[in-house]
Each structure stands twice: as C-alpha cells, then as structure tokens.
Design a protein around this motif. Structure first.
Motif, PDB file in Angstrom:
ATOM      1  N   ARG A  75       0.748  -1.156  -0.163  1.00 31.54           N
ATOM      2  CA  ARG A  75       0.058   0.039   0.136  1.00 31.54           C
ATOM      3  C   ARG A  75       0.761   1.185   0.068  1.00 31.54           C
ATOM      4  NH1 ARG A  75      -5.429   0.847   1.329  1.00 31.54           N
ATOM      5  NH2 ARG A  75      -5.557  -1.339   1.846  1.00 31.54           N
ATOM      6  N   VAL A  76       2.135   1.075   0.590  1.00 33.35           N
ATOM      7  CA  VAL A  76       2.731   2.369   0.846  1.00 33.35           C
ATOM      8  C   VAL A  76       3.350   2.624  -0.652  1.00 33.35           C
ATOM      9  CG1 VAL A  76       5.235   3.380   1.620  1.00 33.35           C
ATOM     10  CG2 VAL A  76       3.424   1.675   3.024  1.00 33.35           C
ATOM     11  N   ALA A  77       3.791   1.812  -1.491  1.00 30.44           N
ATOM     12  CA  ALA A  77       4.492   1.860  -2.852  1.00 30.44           C
ATOM     13  C   ALA A  77       3.018   2.473  -3.656  1.00 30.44           C
ATOM     14  CB  ALA A  77       4.677   0.637  -3.474  1.00 30.44           C
ATOM     15  N   ALA A  78       1.801   1.901  -3.458  1.00 28.30           N
ATOM     16  CA  ALA A  78       0.837   2.523  -4.218  1.00 28.30           C
ATOM     17  C   ALA A  78       0.454   3.885  -3.972  1.00 28.30           C
ATOM     18  CB  ALA A  78      -0.594   1.844  -3.966  1.00 28.30           C
ATOM     19  N   VAL A  79       0.740   4.402  -2.647  1.00 22.30           N
ATOM     20  CA  VAL A  79       0.445   5.844  -2.401  1.00 22.30           C
ATOM     21  C   VAL A  79       1.390   6.633  -2.947  1.00 22.30           C
ATOM     22  CG1 VAL A  79       0.346   7.241  -0.243  1.00 22.30           C
ATOM     23  CG2 VAL A  79      -0.873   5.027  -0.043  1.00 22.30           C
ATOM     24  N   VAL A  80       2.600   6.245  -2.650  1.00 24.37           N
ATOM     25  CA  VAL A  80       3.958   7.187  -3.113  1.00 24.37           C
ATOM     26  C   VAL A  80       3.956   7.384  -4.516  1.00 24.37           C
ATOM     27  CG1 VAL A  80       5.084   6.737  -0.827  1.00 24.37           C
ATOM     28  CG2 VAL A  80       5.643   5.296  -2.760  1.00 24.37           C
TER      29      VAL A  80
END
Length: 327
Positions: free
Chosen positions: A147-152
């Motif tokens: 999810r972190v990669a999707a956000v950034v």
C-alpha cells in the motif's frame, strides 16, 4: 572549512568546503569533493551494485541492454557532477549554482537513473529464496505491491511533493534552516534526488510500479508538473527582494549582487524544465511504439494459431449487416 560564511548572511556549520576564488568554468567543473566524501562513495557504490547485477546476469547467460547501462551510468555521473566538483562548493555561495544542483538532481539525474531500470535489474539478478523463506527479492516484490508503494507512486502524492519541493522550500524559512548545517544540506540534496525519482518513476514506466497508467495519462502527469517549475523560475526572476537569506552576501571580491544572482538562478529554473520534458517525451514515444509493435506481433501470432478466426468472424458479421434485413 567548517562553519564558513561571508558577511552577515547565515553560516553553515559542519565539515564543508566553500570556495574563496570567484567562479569560472574550470573551478566549477574541477574535482573537489567535500571533506566527508559521502557523495563520491555513494556514486561508486551505486555503480558497483549495478555493475555487479549486470555481471551476475551475463554470467548465467542472460542479456541486459547496453543502453540501460549507459543511461544509469550517465545518471550517476550527473549526480557526481553537481556534488563532487566545484559546483558543490559554489552551490553554497551562489543561489544560481545551487539552482543548477537542484535542477540536475531533481529533474535530470532521476530520468537517467530510471532509464537504467534498476528495479527490473534487481528483480532479475537477485536469487529466489527457498520455499518458505523470504529473501531480498521477495522483500522487493512485497514492497512493490504494498500500500505504501501505491500511495507514493500516486499522482495525488507525487505532484504535490514535486511542487512543494520548490515553493515550500524556497518561500518559507525551511531553506535557510536546512542550509545552516552540514546535515541539513546533505538531507536537501538527497531530498531533491528522491522527489525526482518518485515523480518520474510512474511516468517513465520502465520499472515495475503499483500503477501503470496509459502513455497518454503519463504525458498528462508530466505536462501538469512541468509548468510549476517554469512559474517558479518566473516568480524568482521577477522578485524584487531576496527569497532566501543564506545567499544574501556573496563575497565582495566576486563583484556579484545577491539579487542579480538570484535572478540568474530563476532563469535556470525556468529554462531547465525543457530538458527533462524532451527526454521523457522521447522515452514515452519510444515505449509507445515498442508497445504497439508487441501488440501487433501478439495479434499476428494469434491469427496464425486460429487461422484468423477473429477477422473471419468480423467479416461474416459485416456480410450479415449488408444483407437486406440482416442483423
């Protein structure tokens, strides 16, 4: 020299080399890393890791495109150019030279590094862990799907961050605060490069990413972000006062005015956006053409396998429509 400063402007504390002689091309481009050579070591480490991964692929018989190696090497070279030469020292004395650093690290180096496809190389070079275990490759895959990669990688994150790295940094006291110490200055350089990598990563579309927008959407993201650099440069050039205090008093023997040097820096920021825009557009057009060729090749292979069943069905459909009362 630690804590070196000029006149009444804020000084920088820490092991920093700041030049005494006026700038010229030879002094700007001469090799002159800082007393703590973090940047040269980081550049050498990046080349060693990348080169080791390429060697690992070739040793087992896999190919890696030579133009990827050239692009990544050029990206590392541009980082070294603005951090390991006289530019690094003069960038702490003159706003215009600092702006060259900012533009290269945030808009040129990231594009070249990403064209080297370092994430794809890592996924191919890292060994697969044994069943039931988690190794570096599995951790990287997990991170790319997190999810972190999707956000950034979302434009709702990258665009505001890209814009804030200009306006929030230079039009608030943050810049003078960071430039007050060696650690703050080093953080700012890493920030420039990191923001550029995050912004261009989904746009370039070379390495795997949580989201893969169409080529048109990638161009749209690019064209939304680039004008803010131009507007920033115009705002700096038109400013009647200094936007930061750190560069308020250039050495008197250099015969430069702080406001004139600031205007030059604004012109650099305004004009530099053309370079990355052209590079990214060329890369996207090449990718688009390659994607169309792959699609056409898949279609041809499918037609060979099923004897053009899809085309024959479509022709039959047109024939039915052409008949009176056909449906």
């Amino acid at each position: 020299m630690p804590g070196m400063g000029n006149g009444t402007h804020p000084t920088m504390s820490g092991p920093m080399w700041m030049p005494l002689d006026p700038p010229d091309l030879a002094r700007l481009l001469s090799w002159h890393p800082q007393p703590l050579p973090l940047e040269p070591l980081a550049c050498l480490l990046a080349l060693a890791v990348y080169g080791g991964a390429v060697w690992r692929l070739r040793r087992r018989g896999d190919r890696w495109p030579w133009h990827r190696v050239v692009a990544f090497t050029a990206g590392v070279a541009t980082v070294a150019l603005v951090t390991c030469t006289g530019i690094g020292g003069y960038g702490m004395e003159l706003f215009s030279v600092h702006m060259v650093q900012h533009m290269v690290l945030s808009m040129l180096s990231p594009i070249l590094l990403l064209l080297g496809a370092p994430v794809t190389l890592a996924l191919r070079a890292l060994p697969t862990a044994r069943r039931g275990r988690t190794g570096p490759r599995e951790l990287l895959v997990r991170l790319l799907h997190s999810r972190v990669a999707a956000v950034v990688s979302s434009p709702f994150y990258t665009l505001p961050l890209f814009i804030a790295s200009l306006y929030a940094l230079y039009f608030t006291p943050i810049f003078d605060w960071l430039m007050g110490s060696w650690l703050g200055h080093e953080f700012m350089l890493v920030h420039f490069l990191g923001v550029g990598l995050l912004f261009f990563w989904p746009i370039m579309g070379v390495d795997p990413a949580p989201r893969r927008p169409s080529h048109v959407l990638r161009m749209l993201e690019l064209f939304i972000g680039m004008p803010f650099h131009a507007f920033f440069g115009i705002a700096v050039m038109m400013s009647h006062g200094l936007i930061v205090r750190f560069f308020a008093d250039p050495p008197a023997s250099w015969h430069l005015t702080a406001l004139g040097d600031q205007s030059t820096g604004g012109g650099i920021a305004w004009g530099f956006s053309e370079i990355p825009t052209l590079l990214v557009l060329l890369a996207l057009l090449v990718q688009w053409a390659a994607s169309d060729r792959r699609t056409a090749a898949r279609t041809d292979r499918q037609a060979e396998r099923d004897n053009d069943a899809e085309l024959n069905a479509y022709n039959a459909y047109l024939a039915r429509l052409a008949r009176p009362g056909g449906s």
